[in-house]
Enzyme design. Structure first.
Site, PDB file in Angstrom:
ATOM      1  N   GLY A  49       0.833  -1.199   0.000  1.00 36.37           N
ATOM      2  CA  GLY A  49       0.000   0.000   0.000  1.00 36.37           C
ATOM      3  C   GLY A  49       0.867   1.248   0.000  1.00 36.37           C
ATOM      4  CG  HIS A  50       4.411   1.292   0.765  1.00 36.66           C
ATOM      5  ND1 HIS A  50       5.543   0.871   0.116  1.00 36.66           N
ATOM      6  CD2 HIS A  50       4.184   0.369   1.734  1.00 36.66           C
ATOM      7  CE1 HIS A  50       5.982  -0.234   0.662  1.00 36.66           C
ATOM      8  NE2 HIS A  50       5.171  -0.579   1.643  1.00 36.66           N
ATOM      9  CB  ALA A  51       5.258   3.978  -4.618  1.00 33.92           C
ATOM     10  NE  ARG A  96       6.043  -1.134  -3.616  1.00 34.27           N
ATOM     11  CZ  ARG A  96       7.293  -1.519  -3.858  1.00 34.27           C
ATOM     12  NH1 ARG A  96       7.834  -2.474  -3.148  1.00 34.27           N
ATOM     13  NH2 ARG A  96       8.007  -0.883  -4.752  1.00 34.27           N
ATOM     14  CB  ILE A 121       4.890   7.763  -2.272  1.00 32.45           C
ATOM     15  CG1 ILE A 121       6.201   8.380  -2.741  1.00 32.45           C
ATOM     16  CG2 ILE A 121       3.721   8.695  -2.583  1.00 32.45           C
ATOM     17  CD1 ILE A 121       6.291   8.568  -4.259  1.00 32.45           C
TER      18      ILE A 121
END
Ligand code: TYD
Length: 134
Positions: A49-51, A96, A121
């Site tokens: 749940g982030h990059a 992802r 992020i």
């Protein structure tokens, strides 16, 4: 390599048990600075749940199976990992989510940098904006 890619690893089949391995800058295109693993994931949970702005990663299902859902800011791609002799290269600036973990699954993640919360992020709109302004 700017795009995600499934990478097959060497596999030595043996009656005594099989063996696979990874060498940095050989099988994966970066120097390994960190390894971490995700395990004991309760049914129905998901991770990610982030990059990352600067981190490249390689993820392999050492045991069990799970799905890696990636978004590059334009389109979504889904990869199912369920063997310990191949894994997924995920370049930086890729949103992802990891989901659909099987019981007793074990995800090994190799990374080209140390843990840095500032590199994350965690807001998808911010991520998509950054991609479009690149
Ligand atoms: P996070 O990267 O958000 O987990 P996910 O695998 O779901 O993307 O990490 C969860 C927590 O673990 C985070 O608050 C900080 C800690 N952490 C570290 O201290 N070092 C690490 O190398 C990692 C990956 C996480």
């Amino acid at each position: 390599m700017n795009s995600p890619q499934l990478i097959h690893l060497p596999k030595f089949l043996d009656n005594r048990g099989n063996l696979s391995f990874i060498e940095e800058k050989n099988h994966i295109p970066f120097k390994i600075e960190r390894a971490y693993w995700i395990y004991d994931v309760p049914g129905g949970e998901h991770r990610g749940g982030h990059a990352y702005r600067h981190l490249d990663e390689f993820i392999v299902a050492l045991s069990g199976s799970f799905d890696v859902v990636l978004h590059d800011g334009h389109k979504e791609m889904k990869f199912s990992l369920n063997r310990s002799y191949y894994g997924l290269y995920i370049p930086r600036m890729m949103w992802r989510d990891i989901e659909n973990f099987s019981t007793n699954s074990l995800a090994l993640i190799l990374s080209n940098g140390g843990y840095d919360e500032l590199d994350y992020i965690r807001d998808f709109d911010e991520f998509a904006n950054d991609v479009h302004n690149q």
